[in-house]
Scaffold this active site. Structure first.
Site, short mmCIF file in Angstrom:
data_model
loop_
_atom_site.label_atom_id
_atom_site.label_comp_id
_atom_site.label_asym_id
_atom_site.label_seq_id
_atom_site.Cartn_x
_atom_site.Cartn_y
_atom_site.Cartn_z
N LYS A 174 2.74 3.25 14.00
CA LYS A 174 3.30 4.14 12.57
C LYS A 174 2.22 3.91 12.60
O LYS A 174 2.64 3.71 11.46
CB LYS A 174 4.34 4.29 13.14
CG LYS A 174 4.84 5.40 11.91
CD LYS A 174 4.81 6.73 11.99
CE LYS A 174 5.18 7.59 10.99
NZ LYS A 174 4.01 6.99 9.70
N GLU A 248 6.91 -7.43 4.29
CA GLU A 248 5.34 -6.87 2.91
C GLU A 248 5.44 -5.83 2.14
O GLU A 248 5.66 -4.67 2.14
CB GLU A 248 3.98 -6.85 2.97
CG GLU A 248 3.25 -7.76 2.51
CD GLU A 248 2.69 -6.31 1.99
OE1 GLU A 248 3.24 -6.48 0.38
OE2 GLU A 248 1.93 -6.26 2.31
N CYS A 282 -1.17 -4.03 -2.89
CA CYS A 282 0.25 -4.69 -3.32
C CYS A 282 0.74 -5.68 -3.69
O CYS A 282 1.27 -5.93 -4.68
CB CYS A 282 0.94 -4.81 -1.28
SG CYS A 282 -0.69 -4.92 -0.44
N GLU A 381 7.21 -1.69 -9.67
CA GLU A 381 6.41 -1.38 -9.33
C GLU A 381 5.59 0.31 -9.64
O GLU A 381 6.18 1.10 -9.36
CB GLU A 381 5.81 -1.39 -8.32
CG GLU A 381 4.47 -1.28 -7.49
CD GLU A 381 4.52 -1.91 -5.31
OE1 GLU A 381 3.40 -2.67 -5.58
OE2 GLU A 381 5.56 -1.63 -4.88
O1 TXE Z 1 6.90 4.14 0.44
P1 TXE Z 1 7.50 3.63 1.16
P2 TXE Z 1 5.86 5.62 -0.24
C1 TXE Z 1 5.35 1.54 -2.44
C2 TXE Z 1 4.32 1.77 -3.62
C3 TXE Z 1 4.99 2.93 -3.63
C4 TXE Z 1 5.88 3.54 -2.86
C5 TXE Z 1 5.90 4.86 -2.63
O2 TXE Z 1 4.86 0.89 -5.19
O3 TXE Z 1 5.11 4.41 -5.31
O4 TXE Z 1 5.82 2.38 -2.54
O5 TXE Z 1 5.48 4.73 -1.24
C6 TXE Z 1 6.87 4.86 6.46
N1 TXE Z 1 11.59 3.98 8.49
N2 TXE Z 1 4.29 0.88 -1.77
O6 TXE Z 1 6.98 6.31 -0.47
O7 TXE Z 1 8.54 4.73 1.55
C7 TXE Z 1 5.35 6.26 6.29
O8 TXE Z 1 5.14 6.88 6.95
C8 TXE Z 1 10.53 3.98 8.74
C9 TXE Z 1 4.03 -0.45 -1.73
O9 TXE Z 1 4.90 5.80 0.74
O10 TXE Z 1 7.51 2.61 1.48
C10 TXE Z 1 4.88 5.42 4.88
O11 TXE Z 1 3.75 5.10 5.47
N3 TXE Z 1 9.56 4.16 8.49
C11 TXE Z 1 2.86 -1.10 0.05
C12 TXE Z 1 5.87 3.32 5.28
O12 TXE Z 1 6.93 3.74 5.53
C13 TXE Z 1 9.65 4.75 7.03
C14 TXE Z 1 2.56 0.18 0.29
C15 TXE Z 1 6.07 2.96 4.01
O13 TXE Z 1 6.61 4.41 2.95
C16 TXE Z 1 10.62 5.16 6.45
C17 TXE Z 1 2.83 1.88 0.13
C18 TXE Z 1 11.76 4.98 7.37
N4 TXE Z 1 12.54 5.19 6.83
C19 TXE Z 1 3.92 1.92 -0.65
N5 TXE Z 1 10.04 6.15 5.36
C20 TXE Z 1 2.53 -1.93 0.08
N6 TXE Z 1 4.21 -3.05 -0.19
O14 TXE Z 1 1.90 -2.18 -0.56
C21 TXE Z 1 8.50 5.89 5.50
N7 TXE Z 1 8.49 5.40 6.40
#
Ligand code: TXE
Length: 484
Positions: A174, A248, A282, A381
């Site tokens: 996904k 992660e 990250c 973060e």
């Molecule tokens: O994250 P989400 P977001 C952190 C970073 C950022 C914050 C918000 O601090 O500012 O998260 O970003 C999918 N079930 N990171 O809102 O919600 C969604 O499609 C299954 C750190 O983007 O965690 C997205 O592509 N999947 C980080 C992905 O999950 C779901 C990288 C991440 O979304 C879902 C990104 C659900 N309920 C953000 N909700 C890193 N560790 O590198 C969303 N998604």
């Protein structure tokens, strides 16, 4: 306008959802493509197709080394299309072209690493007693779900998909709603080369489509990279079906700079660790822990570096591109506004308008000083080019500050004194510690993952293959042949 299709059961289909979701170039605001949400029926069809495919005789008969060869072929294909894929990633994420090229190279190397490893993951035998051959074998888990974020879409897809395919699993990816382009390019290759159902790509909004996958009762493993909050949701969903997860979840990683550090390298390391991908990494080095004696000079030079960084569209191959989207831009600019009012900003702190790219999501690289170690700006973060400085006077103080957040993904230690460096590395609670460097050239081969809320399990390296295998013990009793 191109609609990014999904690959389900060997067919290219659009999501059943009503709404079109824009895929935007963060550097320009231009809409690059659109996608639609997968429906529950489409996700169910994908899972069913994956089940049939992964248990088929056709797939079982593909030998481990042949799976490896296919992955090596993909690596070669990626290298052949490196410039095209780099541009796709650069436009989709907004990152500078050089960084997008490095991502493409890393993706090729993941497929090479795990392609080569496919026939080298071995089980074991255990001595029980005469007449029993006890074998421990590693079997594929079955259907693996990969939920990929938007900051390194190609690299993160490659790292877990390569390990999962190498070990004989079916994969459902996904992609993040903001960044499906390179995953789609990869999917086109899989569609030509793999039996239907082994590799599938689902699109749509994470919060709507994600749970359809993570809650599905017939999946066998979830790999998720993203926020802690969504990680908790993923884990809860997985718990309903007793499905293992690899998570992660980012960090607030420290760069710990001692007064005896190799200063030029430390300076460059600290700058790169926070501006790479505009801080949307990250493992970003988001906190600088600096020894009191070295602070004044180091900060002066750091501020000079920040003020001369080139900021602009990814395609101009600047030092730093824009933030990913409006949501991140609004959130981070509000944080910076508050930090300015509180008097913490020593450089940066504002949004930027770049001539000709007025719709891009640009902000200044920013340094904050004077923030309390327990304050949100030092704990949470931010996921932008924002470096928070904390000061220490003793080694123990440095360790306490380094360990003083809920996260524990990565740490950098900068000191020429080996005793100090080793001691600190042994006390820091982080999954990776880098001494006098930060990142060690990407580290495809190194286990990567977090202590504490930075996650569960390890990706990258040989160890990640274990995420995608199930251990089975087979004890075979054999009789002594009768002698005549
Ligand atoms: O994250 P989400 P977001 C952190 C970073 C950022 C914050 C918000 O601090 O500012 O998260 O970003 C999918 N079930 N990171 O809102 O919600 C969604 O499609 C299954 C750190 O983007 O965690 C997205 O592509 N999947 C980080 C992905 O999950 C779901 C990288 C991440 O979304 C879902 C990104 C659900 N309920 C953000 N909700 C890193 N560790 O590198 C969303 N998604």
């Amino acid at each position: 306008m191109q609609i990014i299709p999904m690959l389900i059961n060997g067919k290219w289909v659009q999501g059943d959802g009503q709404a079109f979701i824009d895929v935007v170039n963060p550097s320009t605001g231009e809409v690059l493509a659109q996608l639609k949400n997968a429906s529950k029926a489409q996700v169910d069809e994908a899972v069913q197709a994956a089940r049939i495919a992964v248990e088929s005789e056709e797939w079982r008969q593909v030998k481990a080394f042949e799976r490896g060869q296919l992955l090596l072929e993909l690596a070669q294909y990626i290298r052949m299309h490196a410039e095209e894929w780099s541009l796709l990633e650069c436009r989709d994420v907004g990152k500078p072209l050089t960084q997008a090229r490095a991502d493409v190279e890393a993706a090729a190397r993941y497929f090479e690493f795990y392609g080569g490893a496919a026939d080298k993951l071995m089980g074991d035998t255990i001595p029980i007693e005469d007449g029993i051959l006890n074998a421990v074998v590693l079997e594929p888990v079955g259907i693996t779900v990969h939920i990929v974020p938007w900051n390194y879409p190609l690299q993160i897809t490659a790292r877990s998909v390569a390990a999962a395919i190498a070990t004989g699993n079916a994969v459902i990816v996904k992609s993040a709603e903001d960044t499906p382009l390179t995953t789609h390019a990869m999917t086109q290759w899989f569609a030509r080369k793999f039996p239907k159902g082994i590799f599938q790509h689902i699109t749509g909004l994470g919060r709507e489509v994600g749970p359809l996958l993570t809650r599905h009762p017939d999946i066998n493993h979830i790999t998720f990279t993203g926020s802690v909050a969504t990680g908790i949701e993923v884990m809860k969903a997985a718990a309903q079906n007793i499905v293992p997860v690899t998570l992660e979840l980012g960090g607030k990683s420290p760069n710990i700079v001692f007064a005896d550090a190799p200063m030029e390298q430390a300076l460059e390391g600290v700058v790169r660790a926070i501006i790479q991908n505009a801080g949307q990494t990250c493992s970003a080095g988001a906190r600088l822990l600096i020894e009191e004696d070295a602070k004044a000079l180091f900060i002066k030079r750091l501020v000079d570096r920040f003020q001369t960084l080139k900021i602009g569209p990814g395609e101009a191959d600047v030092d730093m591109g824009p933030l990913l989207n409006e949501r991140q831009y609004v959130k981070i600019s509000a944080l910076l506004q508050q930090a300015k009012e509180d008097g913490y900003v020593i450089t940066g702190g504002d949004t930027l308008t770049i001539k000709g790219y007025e719709k891009g999501y640009y902000i200044q690289p920013t340094i904050l000083d004077g923030v309390d170690a327990d304050a949100e700006l030092a704990q949470e973060e931010i996921f932008g080019p924002v470096l928070t400085i904390l000061t220490f006077s003793t080694v123990e103080e440095a360790i306490a500050l380094a360990n003083g957040t809920d996260y524990g993904l990565v740490a950098g230690v900068w000191s020429k004194d080996l005793d100090t460096a080793h001691y600190v590395a042994s006390r820091v609670k982080a999954g990776q510690v880098f001494v006098n460097n930060y990142g060690a050239a990407g580290g495809i081969q190194m286990p990567f993952g977090g202590y504490k809320k930075s996650g569960i399990g390890r990706e990258k390296g040989f160890v990640a293959l274990r995420n995608y295998t199930q251990m089975k013990n087979i004890a075979i009793r054999y009789a002594t042949p009768e002698r005549t």
